[in-house]
Scaffold this motif. Structure first.
Motif, short mmCIF file in Angstrom:
data_model
loop_
_atom_site.label_atom_id
_atom_site.label_comp_id
_atom_site.label_asym_id
_atom_site.label_seq_id
_atom_site.Cartn_x
_atom_site.Cartn_y
_atom_site.Cartn_z
N ASP A 208 0.72 -1.43 0.23
CA ASP A 208 -0.04 0.02 -0.11
C ASP A 208 0.79 1.14 -0.06
O ASP A 208 0.38 2.38 -0.21
CB ASP A 208 -0.87 0.02 1.25
CG ASP A 208 -1.80 -1.32 1.20
OD1 ASP A 208 -2.20 -1.69 0.26
OD2 ASP A 208 -2.06 -1.83 2.34
N ILE A 209 2.06 1.40 0.21
CA ILE A 209 3.09 2.27 0.41
C ILE A 209 3.61 2.68 -1.14
O ILE A 209 4.27 1.76 -1.52
CB ILE A 209 4.08 2.17 1.46
CG1 ILE A 209 3.46 1.71 2.77
CG2 ILE A 209 5.09 3.32 1.60
CD1 ILE A 209 4.56 1.34 3.90
N GLN A 210 3.25 3.57 -1.71
CA GLN A 210 3.78 4.18 -2.99
C GLN A 210 4.48 5.22 -2.93
O GLN A 210 4.49 6.04 -1.80
CB GLN A 210 2.40 4.39 -3.94
CG GLN A 210 1.40 2.94 -3.99
CD GLN A 210 2.40 1.75 -4.55
OE1 GLN A 210 3.14 1.79 -5.32
NE2 GLN A 210 2.04 0.47 -4.00
N PRO A 211 5.34 5.56 -4.02
CA PRO A 211 6.19 6.88 -3.98
C PRO A 211 5.08 8.16 -3.75
O PRO A 211 4.03 8.19 -4.38
CB PRO A 211 6.68 6.91 -5.43
CG PRO A 211 6.70 5.30 -5.64
CD PRO A 211 5.55 4.73 -5.10
N TYR A 212 5.46 8.83 -2.50
CA TYR A 212 4.69 10.08 -2.20
C TYR A 212 3.28 9.91 -1.70
O TYR A 212 2.63 10.72 -1.28
CB TYR A 212 4.61 10.96 -3.37
CG TYR A 212 6.05 11.17 -4.25
CD1 TYR A 212 7.20 11.97 -3.57
CD2 TYR A 212 6.26 10.48 -5.31
CE1 TYR A 212 8.19 11.63 -4.30
CE2 TYR A 212 7.60 10.84 -6.06
CZ TYR A 212 8.33 11.26 -5.53
OH TYR A 212 9.67 11.22 -6.10
N GLU A 213 2.62 8.56 -1.72
CA GLU A 213 1.24 8.49 -1.04
C GLU A 213 1.51 7.01 -0.69
O GLU A 213 2.10 6.21 -0.91
CB GLU A 213 0.26 8.67 -2.28
CG GLU A 213 0.59 7.70 -3.33
CD GLU A 213 -0.40 7.95 -4.48
OE1 GLU A 213 -1.25 8.88 -4.36
OE2 GLU A 213 -0.67 6.96 -5.47
N ILE A 214 0.15 6.95 0.43
CA ILE A 214 -0.34 5.63 0.80
C ILE A 214 -1.55 5.51 0.13
O ILE A 214 -2.53 6.17 0.19
CB ILE A 214 -0.34 5.53 2.16
CG1 ILE A 214 1.10 5.79 3.00
CG2 ILE A 214 -1.14 4.53 2.83
CD1 ILE A 214 1.02 5.93 4.50
N ASN A 215 -1.61 4.19 -0.61
CA ASN A 215 -2.85 3.52 -1.07
C ASN A 215 -3.58 2.98 0.02
O ASN A 215 -3.63 1.86 0.10
CB ASN A 215 -2.41 2.69 -2.08
CG ASN A 215 -3.82 2.16 -2.85
OD1 ASN A 215 -4.99 2.77 -2.89
ND2 ASN A 215 -3.77 1.00 -3.49
#
Length: 265
Positions: free
Chosen positions: A235-242
């Motif tokens: 869930d941890i994506q570049p610049y954001e949390i999905n």
């Protein structure tokens, strides 16, 4: 994993083993298996065994041991072994004893319906002279694709990497441009593990009970005071949390479950 294949496939083993082994081994942590099975695995597979191993580690090792000198093993399995510290011994074993012929890295794509896992197809052979690993890597912003799209050249990149450049600590599958950028970043910085302690996160013991989605939270009107937002590595994506609207029921040894009647039901 333990039976003698000479008894099961005598003709094949007399000829040196299998030409090709293709499979989708089971994926689950040794946390849920019996102590007896753990003991068997530790004795039979000491080169790769740890208490936190995943069962598919042993299927890779077993398959690699029963192919011919020019045989092939190709498995689709969880990709987390590329980076997990629990798979360090497996990575060392593969790098030292097998030739990695190719990776098909699905990255963030959920290949299997209703299965929350990220996968990779690895193809191995007995150790050879070639250093080249052929890589097909899908774009990291993809989550779901149709079977026909697996052949769409616009959704993945293809490149080669050298097996000798895979570091034991973690296997990064990067093209030449990304690899050079990574080298530059590491040359002027320190890895996070040298600044803080990194350990295993929360383990519920029974995810289907202690991890609930938004629908279940509303259906049972679970008390908010014991709910914590739950995310996983994927869930941890570049610049954001999905954030997928999952919650962990967080109860400590000092909590009385009777004080939370909705959660108890």
């Amino acid at each position: 994993l333990f039976r003698s294949l000479e008894d099961i496939f005598p003709d094949i083993m007399d000829q040196g083993g299998f030409d090709v082994i293709v499979g989708n081994p089971p994926y689950y942590s040794l946390d849920i298996v019996s102590d007896s099975l753990k003991n068997h695995l530790s004795v039979s597979y000491p080169e790769i065994y740890t208490k936190q191993s995943n069962i598919y580690f042993f299927f890779i090792k077993r398959a690699a041991s029963i192919i011919k000198d020019n045989g092939i093993v190709s498995f689709i399995n969880e990709r987390y072994y590329l980076n997990s510290k629990n798979a360090l011994k497996l990575r060392k074993y593969i790098k030292a004893n097998l030739q990695i012929k190719s990776f098909v890295d699905f990255r963030n794509i959920q290949i299997f319906d209703k299965v929350n896992t990220l996968t990779i197809i690895n193809t191995f052979s007995q150790k050879g002279k070639s250093e080249k690993i052929e890589v097909k890597q899908f774009k990291d912003n993809l989550r779901r694709i149709k079977p026909i799209e697996l052949l769409d050249n616009n959704l993945f990149s293809q490149f080669d990497i050298k097996q000798s450049l895979l570091e034991d600590r973690s296997w990064s599958i990067n093209n030449e441009t990304d690899s050079k950028l990574k080298e530059q970043l590491f040359s002027v910085s320190q890895p996070l593990e040298k600044l803080v302690f990194l350990g295993q996160g929360i383990k519920s013991g029974l995810n289907k009970v202690f991890i609930v989605n938004e629908d279940k939270r509303k259906e049972y009107d679970i008390e908010k005071s014991i709910l914590r937002k739950y995310i996983k590595t994927r869930d941890i994506q570049p610049y954001e949390i999905n954030y997928r609207k999952l919650y962990l029921l967080l109860l400590t040894k000092n909590d009385n479950i009777n004080a939370y009647p909705h959660a108890k039901t």
